[in-house]
Scaffold this motif. Structure first.
Motif, PDB file in Angstrom:
ATOM      1  N   PRO A 115    -166.055  55.000 -23.243  1.00  0.00           N
ATOM      2  CA  PRO A 115    -166.435  55.193 -21.836  1.00  0.00           C
ATOM      3  C   PRO A 115    -166.530  56.678 -21.492  1.00  0.00           C
ATOM      4  N   PRO A 116    -167.601  57.094 -20.851  1.00  0.00           N
ATOM      5  CA  PRO A 116    -167.739  58.501 -20.476  1.00  0.00           C
ATOM      6  C   PRO A 116    -166.580  58.940 -19.573  1.00  0.00           C
ATOM      7  N   GLY A 117    -166.032  60.086 -19.871  1.00  0.00           N
ATOM      8  CA  GLY A 117    -164.982  60.643 -19.042  1.00  0.00           C
ATOM      9  C   GLY A 117    -163.576  60.187 -19.373  1.00  0.00           C
ATOM     10  N   LEU A 118    -163.435  59.216 -20.282  1.00  0.00           N
ATOM     11  CA  LEU A 118    -162.095  58.756 -20.652  1.00  0.00           C
ATOM     12  C   LEU A 118    -161.408  59.873 -21.437  1.00  0.00           C
ATOM     13  N   PRO A 119    -160.205  60.265 -21.044  1.00  0.00           N
ATOM     14  CA  PRO A 119    -159.520  61.362 -21.745  1.00  0.00           C
ATOM     15  C   PRO A 119    -159.344  61.066 -23.240  1.00  0.00           C
ATOM     16  N   ARG A 120    -159.398  62.118 -24.022  1.00  0.00           N
ATOM     17  CA  ARG A 120    -159.313  62.014 -25.479  1.00  0.00           C
ATOM     18  C   ARG A 120    -158.066  61.254 -25.928  1.00  0.00           C
ATOM     19  N   LEU A 121    -156.965  61.401 -25.224  1.00  0.00           N
ATOM     20  CA  LEU A 121    -155.726  60.719 -25.586  1.00  0.00           C
ATOM     21  C   LEU A 121    -155.947  59.222 -25.771  1.00  0.00           C
ATOM     22  N   PHE A 122    -156.808  58.633 -24.957  1.00  0.00           N
ATOM     23  CA  PHE A 122    -157.024  57.195 -24.994  1.00  0.00           C
ATOM     24  C   PHE A 122    -158.129  56.783 -25.965  1.00  0.00           C
ATOM     25  N   LEU A 123    -158.707  57.760 -26.626  1.00  0.00           N
ATOM     26  CA  LEU A 123    -159.748  57.495 -27.618  1.00  0.00           C
ATOM     27  C   LEU A 123    -159.350  57.993 -29.007  1.00  0.00           C
ATOM     28  N   ILE A 124    -158.121  58.487 -29.139  1.00  0.00           N
ATOM     29  CA  ILE A 124    -157.715  59.172 -30.372  1.00  0.00           C
ATOM     30  C   ILE A 124    -157.806  58.265 -31.599  1.00  0.00           C
TER      31      ILE A 124
END
Length: 185
Positions: free
Chosen positions: A133-142
């Protein structure tokens, strides 16, 4: 995975399964069968890591039990993370095992099979990139970032092997296998 979800907030098993799928974490844990979530949750309760918090019933729906993490569960979750992050686990993936037996097949068959793997892994990589998702912080995509990096590395390696098979610099036949076994076997 279930303990991590319960750290966030109490939830019922069906919602946990939905959240895992919505977040793409079904690529990390197998929740294809809803029963697997219930069985894992039963083990967590039996081991004192989670407990029923409440039950609710919506019209026309079965009763749902909401679970919460226990203090022992939170401690276990934290210990698992602090143990897992610094030390590689001893894992036994199937692909390296299959690579160990390439000599059973002929080089061009291997080339075709690895070409199909490149296509499959490329599709998986594209899916990871498409679902962020655009704008989702990197922490939640690591974890997706890690999976994408591993897939990209595998694809690059596979392309190199396929190129070597195409050029003939990686080749084998029965005589080469027999000679190798005689020398090293």
């Amino acid at each position: 995975m279930l303990l991590a979800l319960l750290v966030e907030a109490p939830a019922h098993p069906y919602r946990m399964q939905q959240m895992i799928k919505e977040r793409g974490q079904d690529q990390l844990v197998n929740v294809a069968q809803r029963n697997s979530v219930y069985q894992a949750l039963d083990r967590l309760v039996r081991d004192g890591l989670a407990r029923p918090a409440s039950t609710s019933r919506e019209a026309g729906r079965p009763e749902r039990t909401v679970y919460e993490i226990t203090e022992a569960g939170a401690t276990t979750m934290r210990r698992w993370l602090t143990d897992m992050l610094p030390a590689p686990a001893r894992e036994f993936p199937e692909f390296p095992a299959a690579l160990a037996f390439l000599a059973v097949l002929n080089p061009m068959e291997v080339r075709d099979l690895l070409g199909r793997r490149i296509d499959a892994q490329s599709a998986r990589l594209a899916t990871i990139h498409d679902h962020a998702p655009p704008g989702l912080p990197r922490l939640f995509l690591i974890e997706d970032e890690y999976r994408a990096a591993m897939l990209a590395a595998e694809i690059a390696w596979l392309r190199g092997v396929v190129a070597d098979l195409d050029s003939g610099s990686l080749a084998w036949d029965r005589a080469m296998i027999d000679a190798t076994l005689a020398e090293f076997g």
